[in-house]
Design a protein around this motif. Structure first.
Motif, PDB file in Angstrom:
ATOM      1  N   LEU A  10       0.486  -0.943   0.334  1.00  0.00           N
ATOM      2  CA  LEU A  10      -0.006   0.324  -0.112  1.00  0.00           C
ATOM      3  C   LEU A  10       0.944   1.350   0.357  1.00  0.00           C
ATOM      4  O   LEU A  10       2.158   1.688   0.850  1.00  0.00           O
ATOM      5  CB  LEU A  10      -0.008   0.443   0.898  1.00  0.00           C
ATOM      6  N   ILE A  11       0.368   2.074  -0.854  1.00  0.00           N
ATOM      7  CA  ILE A  11       1.500   3.418  -0.831  1.00  0.00           C
ATOM      8  C   ILE A  11       0.989   3.811  -0.630  1.00  0.00           C
ATOM      9  O   ILE A  11      -0.318   4.508  -1.080  1.00  0.00           O
ATOM     10  CB  ILE A  11       1.927   3.442  -2.799  1.00  0.00           C
ATOM     11  N   ASP A  12       1.071   5.477   0.262  1.00  0.00           N
ATOM     12  CA  ASP A  12       0.604   6.347   0.869  1.00  0.00           C
ATOM     13  C   ASP A  12       1.429   7.329   0.315  1.00  0.00           C
ATOM     14  O   ASP A  12       2.676   8.045   0.463  1.00  0.00           O
ATOM     15  CB  ASP A  12       0.843   6.304   2.357  1.00  0.00           C
ATOM     16  N   ASP A  16      -0.054  13.811  -3.009  1.00  0.00           N
ATOM     17  CA  ASP A  16      -1.649  13.598  -3.307  1.00  0.00           C
ATOM     18  C   ASP A  16      -2.796  13.519  -2.553  1.00  0.00           C
ATOM     19  O   ASP A  16      -3.986  13.102  -2.608  1.00  0.00           O
ATOM     20  CB  ASP A  16      -2.098  12.650  -4.643  1.00  0.00           C
ATOM     21  N   GLN A  17      -2.356  13.218  -1.216  1.00  0.00           N
ATOM     22  CA  GLN A  17      -3.553  12.714  -0.207  1.00  0.00           C
ATOM     23  C   GLN A  17      -4.188  11.170  -0.598  1.00  0.00           C
ATOM     24  O   GLN A  17      -5.811  11.621  -1.053  1.00  0.00           O
ATOM     25  CB  GLN A  17      -4.758  13.777   0.222  1.00  0.00           C
ATOM     26  N   GLN A  18      -3.181  10.011  -1.028  1.00  0.00           N
ATOM     27  CA  GLN A  18      -4.530   9.281  -1.122  1.00  0.00           C
ATOM     28  C   GLN A  18      -3.002   7.893  -1.464  1.00  0.00           C
ATOM     29  O   GLN A  18      -2.154   7.796  -1.168  1.00  0.00           O
ATOM     30  CB  GLN A  18      -4.585   9.354  -2.720  1.00  0.00           C
ATOM     31  N   PHE A  19      -4.027   7.240  -0.701  1.00  0.00           N
ATOM     32  CA  PHE A  19      -3.123   5.688  -0.391  1.00  0.00           C
ATOM     33  C   PHE A  19      -3.718   4.450  -1.690  1.00  0.00           C
ATOM     34  O   PHE A  19      -4.860   5.369  -2.889  1.00  0.00           O
ATOM     35  CB  PHE A  19      -4.185   4.832   0.319  1.00  0.00           C
ATOM     36  N   GLU A  20      -2.737   4.410  -2.454  1.00  0.00           N
ATOM     37  CA  GLU A  20      -2.801   3.957  -3.523  1.00  0.00           C
ATOM     38  C   GLU A  20      -2.297   2.489  -4.070  1.00  0.00           C
ATOM     39  O   GLU A  20      -1.504   1.883  -2.658  1.00  0.00           O
ATOM     40  CB  GLU A  20      -1.758   4.592  -4.546  1.00  0.00           C
ATOM     41  N   LEU A  21      -2.814   1.745  -4.867  1.00  0.00           N
ATOM     42  CA  LEU A  21      -2.473   0.061  -4.570  1.00  0.00           C
ATOM     43  C   LEU A  21      -1.891  -0.462  -6.197  1.00  0.00           C
ATOM     44  O   LEU A  21      -3.249  -0.379  -7.179  1.00  0.00           O
ATOM     45  CB  LEU A  21      -3.674  -0.707  -4.613  1.00  0.00           C
ATOM     46  N   GLU A  22      -1.080  -0.635  -6.398  1.00  0.00           N
ATOM     47  CA  GLU A  22      -0.767  -0.663  -7.847  1.00  0.00           C
ATOM     48  C   GLU A  22      -0.955  -2.382  -8.363  1.00  0.00           C
ATOM     49  O   GLU A  22      -0.100  -3.274  -7.862  1.00  0.00           O
ATOM     50  CB  GLU A  22       0.598  -0.205  -8.300  1.00  0.00           C
ATOM     51  N   VAL A  23      -1.877  -2.806  -9.559  1.00  0.00           N
ATOM     52  CA  VAL A  23      -1.874  -3.543  -9.540  1.00  0.00           C
ATOM     53  C   VAL A  23      -2.359  -3.698 -11.254  1.00  0.00           C
ATOM     54  O   VAL A  23      -2.805  -2.870 -11.787  1.00  0.00           O
ATOM     55  CB  VAL A  23      -3.083  -4.511  -9.320  1.00  0.00           C
ATOM     56  N   ALA A  24      -1.281  -4.881 -11.725  1.00  0.00           N
ATOM     57  CA  ALA A  24      -1.463  -4.498 -13.844  1.00  0.00           C
ATOM     58  C   ALA A  24      -1.128  -3.534 -13.805  1.00  0.00           C
ATOM     59  O   ALA A  24      -1.885  -3.144 -14.652  1.00  0.00           O
ATOM     60  CB  ALA A  24      -2.160  -5.831 -13.656  1.00  0.00           C
ATOM     61  N   LEU A  39      -9.106  10.227  10.223  1.00  0.00           N
ATOM     62  CA  LEU A  39      -8.057   9.904   8.727  1.00  0.00           C
ATOM     63  C   LEU A  39      -9.623   9.365   7.980  1.00  0.00           C
ATOM     64  O   LEU A  39     -10.946   8.483   8.247  1.00  0.00           O
ATOM     65  CB  LEU A  39      -7.999   8.422   8.205  1.00  0.00           C
ATOM     66  N   SER A  40      -9.787  11.189   7.287  1.00  0.00           N
ATOM     67  CA  SER A  40     -11.605  10.736   5.929  1.00  0.00           C
ATOM     68  C   SER A  40     -11.060   9.851   5.133  1.00  0.00           C
ATOM     69  O   SER A  40     -10.411  10.276   4.715  1.00  0.00           O
ATOM     70  CB  SER A  40     -11.761  12.269   6.569  1.00  0.00           C
ATOM     71  N   LEU A  41     -11.394   9.159   5.155  1.00  0.00           N
ATOM     72  CA  LEU A  41     -11.166   8.690   3.624  1.00  0.00           C
ATOM     73  C   LEU A  41     -12.618   8.838   2.036  1.00  0.00           C
ATOM     74  O   LEU A  41     -14.012   9.164   2.717  1.00  0.00           O
ATOM     75  CB  LEU A  41     -11.825   7.041   3.890  1.00  0.00           C
TER      76      LEU A  41
END
Length: 105
Positions: A10-12, A16-24, A39-41
């Protein structure tokens, strides 16, 4: 969670105030705002090529694990996150009281 997603980090992306998940070679994300221990999602976005494969759920689960590790209180403003929480009520322990259903208070 799909075992293929468990090993992905999981990339914080705090800039950019976003969590990222790189898939394919595509990136799913959860936009957030962090204010003190809250932590407001705000928004979850999964590229069309990844939809229906459990990527969004894996991403939200990873974000919730991150919130637990950092002792943050989650404010689920995103409908996808709220739906995930409804499906996995054990995570309500992290959610701000005003955002939990009455049965989870």
């Amino acid at each position: 969670m799909n075992p293929a997603y468990q090993v992905l980090p999981l990339i914080d992306n705090a800039y950019d105030q976003q969590f990222e998940l790189e898939v394919a070679a595509a990136t799913a994300l959860v936009q957030y705002q962090l204010h003190h221990q809250y932590l407001s999602l705000i928004h979850t976005e999964v590229p069309a090529a990844l939809q229906g494969q459990g990527v969004g759920s894996a991403l939200v689960e990873k974000v919730l694990h991150q919130a637990a590790e950092r002792h943050l209180t989650v404010v689920p403003l995103c409908p996808f996150v709220a739906h995930y929480l409804h499906q996995h009520p054990d995570w309500y322990r992290l959610v701000a009281p005003g955002y939990r259903p009455a049965s989870a208070q």
